[in-house]
Write an enzyme that holds these catalytic residues in place. Sequence first.
Site, mmCIF file in Angstrom:
data_model
loop_
_atom_site.group_PDB
_atom_site.id
_atom_site.type_symbol
_atom_site.label_atom_id
_atom_site.label_comp_id
_atom_site.label_asym_id
_atom_site.label_seq_id
_atom_site.Cartn_x
_atom_site.Cartn_y
_atom_site.Cartn_z
ATOM 1 C CE LYS A 161 -4.651 -1.319 1.691
ATOM 2 N NZ LYS A 161 -5.630 -1.024 2.827
ATOM 3 C CE LYS A 209 -5.741 -8.274 -1.750
ATOM 4 N NZ LYS A 209 -6.178 -8.143 -0.309
ATOM 5 C CE LYS A 239 -13.072 -3.286 -0.671
ATOM 6 N NZ LYS A 239 -14.282 -3.677 -0.125
HETATM 7 P P1 TYM Z 1 -10.620 -6.169 3.536
HETATM 8 O O1 TYM Z 1 -11.603 -5.414 4.274
HETATM 9 O O2 TYM Z 1 -9.458 -5.977 2.913
HETATM 10 O O3 TYM Z 1 -11.143 -7.724 3.352
HETATM 11 C C1 TYM Z 1 -12.321 -8.333 4.355
HETATM 12 C C2 TYM Z 1 -12.120 -9.658 4.131
HETATM 13 O O4 TYM Z 1 -12.218 -10.282 2.727
HETATM 14 C C3 TYM Z 1 -11.059 -11.268 2.560
HETATM 15 N N1 TYM Z 1 -10.440 -10.909 1.323
HETATM 16 C C4 TYM Z 1 -10.156 -11.895 0.320
HETATM 17 N N2 TYM Z 1 -10.594 -13.376 0.625
HETATM 18 C C5 TYM Z 1 -10.341 -14.119 -0.697
HETATM 19 N N3 TYM Z 1 -9.828 -13.752 -1.919
HETATM 20 C C6 TYM Z 1 -9.508 -12.407 -2.096
HETATM 21 N N4 TYM Z 1 -9.291 -11.979 -3.396
HETATM 22 C C7 TYM Z 1 -9.787 -11.475 -0.630
HETATM 23 N N5 TYM Z 1 -9.614 -10.004 -0.879
HETATM 24 C C8 TYM Z 1 -10.276 -10.002 0.426
HETATM 25 C C9 TYM Z 1 -9.768 -10.463 3.319
HETATM 26 O O5 TYM Z 1 -8.887 -11.401 3.927
HETATM 27 C C10 TYM Z 1 -10.898 -10.223 4.667
HETATM 28 O O6 TYM Z 1 -10.947 -11.258 5.365
HETATM 29 N N6 TYM Z 1 -7.723 -5.748 7.777
HETATM 30 C C11 TYM Z 1 -8.807 -6.382 7.442
HETATM 31 C C12 TYM Z 1 -10.117 -5.712 8.055
HETATM 32 C C13 TYM Z 1 -10.051 -5.986 9.640
HETATM 33 C C14 TYM Z 1 -10.159 -7.079 10.186
HETATM 34 C C15 TYM Z 1 -10.195 -6.832 11.595
HETATM 35 C C16 TYM Z 1 -10.584 -8.586 10.000
HETATM 36 C C17 TYM Z 1 -9.812 -4.751 10.545
HETATM 37 N N7 TYM Z 1 -9.798 -5.538 11.705
HETATM 38 C C18 TYM Z 1 -10.203 -7.733 12.570
HETATM 39 C C19 TYM Z 1 -10.286 -9.285 10.915
HETATM 40 C C20 TYM Z 1 -10.174 -9.203 12.097
HETATM 41 C C21 TYM Z 1 -9.176 -5.981 5.891
HETATM 42 O O7 TYM Z 1 -8.735 -4.784 5.361
HETATM 43 O O8 TYM Z 1 -9.941 -6.611 5.078
#
Ligand code: TYM
Length: 332
Positions: free
Chosen positions: A114, A196, A199
């Site tokens: 990032k 991966k 969005k």
């Molecule tokens: P975020 O918002 O990027 O994504 C949310 C969830 O979607 C999963 N994910 C995917 N899984 C499979 N294939 C993909 N291409 C893919 N893209 C995204 C992510 O692994 C995630 O589970 N840091 C986290 C949000 C967060 C969080 C937390 C999660 C903040 N605090 C505490 C768990 C516990 C994030 O940015 O997810």
Amino acid sequence: MSDKKLIFSGIQPTGTFTLGNYIGAIRNWAPLQEEYNCIYSIVDMHAITVRQDPVKLRQNSLEAYALIMACGIDPEKSIAFIQSHVKTHAELNWILACSTQFGELSRMTQFKDKSAKHADDVNAGLFTYPVLMAADILAYNADLVPVGVDQKQHLELARNIAQRFNQKYGDFFTVPEPYIPKVGAKVMSLQEPTKKMSKSDDNPNACILILDDKDTIIRKFKRAVTDSDMEICYREGKDGINNLMTIYSAVTSKNYEEIEKEFAGKGYGDFKIAVGEAVADHLQPVRDNFTRLINDKAYLKECYTKGAEKALRISQKTVSKVYRKVGFVDAR
Ligand code: TYM
């Protein structure tokens, strides 16, 4: 809350969720509600680590809340809230930051990616992002954290932070375990299947959004990058086909062997259309639920307000104990 194990997970409100978010994370959240105490959060404070338009962020947060409900999160069964409504996350974040090393944050691959992508805004929040994530989880002493593979490194760090705090101040935090699905933990881009699905991809055909209509979904799958081979089978080197098979398996519950049989002798074109149709049909109820929910702002508000109250009650207890442990004077 009952004695069941506790689940915590979160998702950023940075636009409509992708099929990756859905298959890797959210679709697993609803079934977990039957077996565990679940707490789910729309993590708007994480979202501002990259520049956001405030008007859009507010709208995206409401939509994200409606979307998790549309995917089956029941606010009567789970606690569902918006992160910035619960001040304990920021409070615990500070304490945990003081148990986190500069070196370990520097090794986070998401920070490296990032900060390269947003080179003009490498802010301190982006750097300490995983500490806030640890605070989200540890504030509730969660046992399990359902996430996709890309969040595994952050979760390892949360575990290290918990262990370090426990060593310094005496056993206190539950050390959380990742809960990563067997199929679909990393859904890949439809245009560059070694990357991966995200969005933030510049190419709109790379990514399925869960609110895309049926025609759009099928069109994007028809354009998916595959290989010059002809066989529909799961094999090393066939990244595009492997990804389509994973997606098809995730939405139909068929295993790879069954899929190979179903499409034996058929061409990639037929397979791509079948995947597109299966995904669109699978997501239709989510789209319908979303349309209903997003038009009922009063109900949404009632749900997220109650969710935040419940979350605050639980996490406040944790933070009060943490304050005492680190040596802060009682406020009352
Ligand atoms: P975020 O918002 O990027 O994504 C949310 C969830 O979607 C999963 N994910 C995917 N899984 C499979 N294939 C993909 N291409 C893919 N893209 C995204 C992510 O692994 C995630 O589970 N840091 C986290 C949000 C967060 C969080 C937390 C999660 C903040 N605090 C505490 C768990 C516990 C994030 O940015 O997810």
